[in-house]
Design an enzyme around this catalytic site. Structure first.
Site, PDB file in Angstrom:
ATOM      1  NE  ARG F  99      -2.867   1.687  -0.875  1.00 52.61           N
ATOM      2  CZ  ARG F  99      -3.193   1.260  -2.081  1.00 52.61           C
ATOM      3  NH1 ARG F  99      -3.750   0.082  -2.257  1.00 52.61           N
ATOM      4  NH2 ARG F  99      -2.963   1.998  -3.128  1.00 52.61           N
ATOM      5  CE  LYS F 134      -1.318  28.783  -5.021  1.00 54.23           C
ATOM      6  NZ  LYS F 134      -2.391  29.407  -5.826  1.00 54.23           N
ATOM      7  CE  LYS F 166       2.536  35.083  -4.319  1.00 50.90           C
ATOM      8  NZ  LYS F 166       2.174  33.659  -4.056  1.00 50.90           N
ATOM      9  CD  GLU F 200       1.157  38.043  -6.907  1.00 47.74           C
ATOM     10  OE1 GLU F 200       0.924  36.830  -6.806  1.00 47.74           O
ATOM     11  OE2 GLU F 200       0.856  38.868  -6.018  1.00 47.74           O
ATOM     12  CG  ASP F 221      -2.004  37.035  -9.508  1.00 50.50           C
ATOM     13  OD1 ASP F 221      -2.217  35.827  -9.695  1.00 50.50           O
ATOM     14  OD2 ASP F 221      -2.562  37.701  -8.615  1.00 50.50           O
TER      15      ASP F 221
END
Lengths: 288, 288, 288, 288, 288, 288
Positions: F99, F134, F166, F200, F221
């Site tokens: 598994r 992410k 960002k 960004e 973005d």
């Protein structure tokens, strides 16, 4: 003193994790996995080698299929141009291990080399050169090994493997109220049975008090040569003596000639000059 | 650069485990737990302080009930006799933490102090002093922090956070068959997009090849001052330049005056002289 | 001897991981988180308490919001029905910690209780009861603490904090060819300076050889009472003596009366009978 | 039940770290690395062997070049004088591993030996002897293995692998307000689907309530023999029964004869008497 | 099911180490430590929240001085624009934690949201939705928690907390030679007493064999609806039934209506669609 | 990108610990250790294989004596029914590893398969498909490897190996007061020298500001296609461009055709559909 792989493996793994990060982006961008190469660990200055086994573990952890051949063993004095070891195998694996292997080897050989200078300076006297606990955090075991490799001797490894009553202990135990003799006896009652008791003193009078208390080793902290000599005579057959504080290559012989049994030198491990060692690669064979 | 406790905690825990062993037999034999004391971290020589937060974590890990007050912050130049911090609480806890706290603080302040000398030596030029990867195994993060604290600047942290094509890479990638330009382009294609590409060169001709390949930074390895100056002029507006190899306090100013952007100095971290700092305890108050 | 949280925390964390598995399925199926309860740690038999701090760490690791009040301290003799400590807070947290806390407390109190019996049996003699290295793997530090708590004394903690030359060392070092005296002197030259040298002997003759070699402590292994007494007399003012092997509560007094300084008892830690302690919960208050 | 190396390795590493400290100062002072020796693990008393694989891992971790030959396998009854295994190789490696290997082997064989006595005592009945969670912290897995090796059977490993509703759960869940039947049904709804539900009861009435609630296993806590027998009859074909509390070798047969399915014995693991096993070395050959 | 910090802390620490690397170079280059800010965790799509406690631990590990206020609890259905939580404190700490906190929260809420769809699809039937062991490596505990949060139910956590005899076990145990009944009985004899026995079958005949063997739960693997229904009827009052294999939102209702007790859905955890959640910062106050 | 065993081993060990629990109760109850078997890893759907080395490490950690033969290498497209690898050895070891091996292999192949779709969708343009941060907590390294295996390219690995300014950084650094140009220059002064600077932006105006500030990469973005195209033209020869936000298989080609250099796709790793792979065992040979 021997290093065991049980002890070396986790230290090397931590150092490699620190240096490899997620991956060696340069090597992976450039070097194809079907290229084989050899690398030569070469001395670039004179010194006493220490840590060759650690370097080997670095290469092996990066790539177990690398072959590593030691040409010179720890404790041997090397000279510029000497080939210390050869590593051979996948060309991409060598640069990944190079810096970490050299960082260990240069640092430890630096410790051994400096120790050897002190040992040589006191040769012919009975004094033995000791490391201290002033080691680089995380490298106590390896640096201690390097001191031994350079001809030095073992002081206590850590707070659990030796009793050493220092200034701050006397302050905190309020020895002023009870006297050094009682302090030593209290320690004798409470400490593990295998441990000798050492006391740090700064004057001849304190040394006499310690002897009266049955001390095993007297640490002479920053004491003048004459006072050292007097304490050595007082301690005769009763206790061992250790000189410490402000020891340099310039004064270590004079200190040794006072007749002390041990001289401990913090600078062996707290102020290390790396020995110069390089790794040079040579292209070997390409598999088609 | 900031240190986070997330990063410091495990390094300190490992160092304490190394120094405490099973227990501090001297302190436990002598110091009763109802005695309180204060300890003073005091500078014994001049230098730039680095690592006071690490020292605090050492005391806190040994005994969370100790209070620790910083009087001087990292990056400040201290002088002999300055009280750096005060720690107060259970008398027995202070000697347990003392050596480990000092080992960190003396080592890191040694790095910052040496860095500050180089930074001062090049002041007025545009050159910035960089650390290298020649750090003490296990202390990369802390030593890098100490370099920044001393006024230095950040090179790549590890093999994953920067591309630097060195001699050995060229050997292993068989650049001889393809030329430096192709090597740089291949690297550009394969490396993570955020990373500039630096190439180590030893001659002006190699530097020109690297520039033709679109290199971002040229590492001038052990190059003479005249050649350095020529490469700086060639690279003008096209690439940054970094001098490396054999840099000392004696020659760093001359190197800076060639106009290079960066000068990297391995000795900042591979050959550290510990700054002299002590901890002195004073008996405070006994609870009845 | 004091336990530090630095040392206890990882041992407790491992034990809890072992006992909790992924989650306490019974408690989570049954007990709503808004119920509060109290638990009483209660002695079910007589004995000497040891490990209350370890038990507290168990509860705190499971749920930092639990309150834990110690009513009886380590080293105190408790009797059936005595309430040792009270824990209060979220009802679901208590059963999660219960078994692990009791497993530590019952085991360590068992060690302390047995030790106290030996200590009492030799009271009035100068003999001190020692632990050995025959401890439960993983619990050396805690069991040693429990022996001290029960009135025993500290032998070496591990192979690095004491020199003890045993049978097997003599075989492996080929002492037969050189004699015990040379073996002791070789050890003295090579061992860390703080460590006394102990030798295991089986006959009076071997004991005399060891004394001639300058031994610090003689371990009398499974020796008859008369021989023990003879060695004690020979060693007078020259070395300490330790009896070992086959010591029971029945014969320990007779051994002590031979005049030996120490008696080491493996059974204190290798054959522990847990002290009976229970945790009883009482429902306290529900928040609406 | 099989032990996997994945599970044994970290437990052994922790135990060795505990016993080796920084280094084996006695062995390193005395034994030269070119001496070879053999060691014999020998039974000094009768018992059931358990843990020979663990002992082998100890020797292997200390020195992978040692050879280890098992002569007797786990589960076999040994008698005084039986040679259990032979280890051969570098003379210095054997004493480093000796104590830790013996500590595991003596402890686990002690558990297996005691278990075998209980198993024999109930032979011919259908009762099976179970371990409990009253294990030595850190050794759950190994002690459980030793119980199986001695002929016992597996209870739940930890709080996540079985549902057992005890006194304290009933208090905390305020079962007084809802009744045992509802408690069991609530548990059934919330617990993982693979887990049977066991409830601890002290009276026949409670046992009947539990049966009415659909319990799978009834734990008879410190119940008299007659009541046990009545519950066994009530539970017939509906639930399994487990006797627990105050079980000794003297009463276990009588308990088994009440017809219970299982008898759990805390003392198997909480009060272990180490089996006597020694390691004797013999000098083998010196390489010139 | 509750998550304990004991379990969450190491998982979060590993994830942060992975994302932080040596330091957050962007934040440290730009954000001065005397700036305070607030961050809003905001839902960008509809779904069931799971993991808010994990997110909080992320922020706390990065900076214990951050305040974190939960506005919505796990298990609640959120809609686009809902503010889930507010974090406030040092402006530089928030971006360091942001991505890791969101990665956990989006993933776990994705699991809970998908689970809720299946639970809703079978509402009114007795079938319960189960997770499987097809979880993301390293996240078993958290994903299982998310399934429960979404309304699902607990299957065995791992290979140690449930018996499930599958195809491959039958092959390896050579069941062909002995029959399923004997296999089940052998398992019953050997498995821990708290574990029910589940067998995977593919046909009605196998199901009958399993029932004859006394199985507790029958796993119907990829079986047609009619056969499922037949097995449900056969198993009535004797065993529970679980459907598995090829379950989708389209067919889960039909499967539930066959009367099975459980439906296990691998896709709940092996094929997760992250829920969309963002963190928006707002400048708050500058300290002069 | 290559995975090293140094990196894989601890991740696999953690996953196995999670899945094995204390032991595999089903396998141990049923499968005798003298049975040998083979297992076939077989593709059940089409996709790009990734992680075969990880799967091999799983089997090796469970049982070093298993043989594992890879038939298909990472990066190869497999089809239903293809045998990916064969594992052979002790029948009981295979189900223990099954598994966990499949969980890794299915997840990573899922990532590679999805990446390959995006790569194919933009083929013929210059756009390269990038991963983001992410990723699934704990699997950053492996998922990144899977993206590369599927034809994607490397974005920054973590916060330490790339600068990306960002929205939230601009808020926190109060860029409103100073302008984007100054923000970029401040970052350039403070960031490690090897790192390019990416910003960004959401509008063409911001992009122009970033270019004026000397940005290296512009992150567009959630920008419209026309605006993207305008920025690409503005950035020509000055900076690279990366599109991000809301990228799907439906729109990725159109985005690529605007001329951007990179397209980053969070869904590659935050919303993975496992590839269907099974392990089928076959009974091989019984040793008598």
């Amino acid at each position: 003193m021997e290093l065991s792989e049980l002890q070396i493996e986790p230290i090397v793994a931590f150092a490699l994790e620190e240096d490899l990060g997620h991956s060696d982006v340069t090597t992976e961008a450039l070097i194809s996995s079907d290229v084989k190469a050899q690398g030569y660990l070469m001395a670039r200055s004179e010194g006493v080698l220490a840590g060759i086994e650690v370097a080997e573990v670095v290469f092996r952890q990066v790539d177990p299929s690398l072959s590593f051949e030691r040409h010179i063993l720890d404790g041997i004095r090397v000279h510029e141009g000497d080939v210390i070891a050869t590593v051979a195998g996948s060309a991409g694996s060598i640069p990944k291990a190079e810096r970490t292997a050299l960082n260990f080897l240069q640092h430890l050989s630096g410790v051994a080399t400096e120790t050897a200078k002190y040992v040589e300076a006191v040769s012919g006297t009975k004094a033995r050169i000791l490391h201290t606990r002033k080691t680089t955090p995380g490298l106590r075991l390896l640096e201690r090994y390097a001191v031994i490799t350079g001809g030095g001797h073992m002081h206590r490894h850590n707070l659990g493997s030796g009793v050493l009553i220092k200034d701050n202990h006397l302050v905190a135990s309020q020895a002023g109220e009870v006297g050094l003799k009682e302090v030593i006896q209290q320690t004798r009652r409470n400490a593990p049975i295998h441990l000798k008791i050492e006391v740090e003193v700064e004057t001849v009078e304190q040394a006499q008090d310690a002897l009266d208390g049955g001390v095993d080793i007297i640490l002479l902290d920053n004491m003048g040569l004459d006072d050292m000599h007097r304490v050595v005579e007082l301690a005769q057959d009763q206790a061992l003596t250790e000189a410490s504080g402000g020891i340099t290559l310039d004064n270590v012989r004079a200190v040794a000639e006072t007749g002390v049994d041990f001289i401990s030198v913090g600078a062996l491990t707290h102020s290390v000059t790396a020995m110069d060692i390089s790794l040079d690669m040579r292209w070997e064979v390409r598999f088609f």
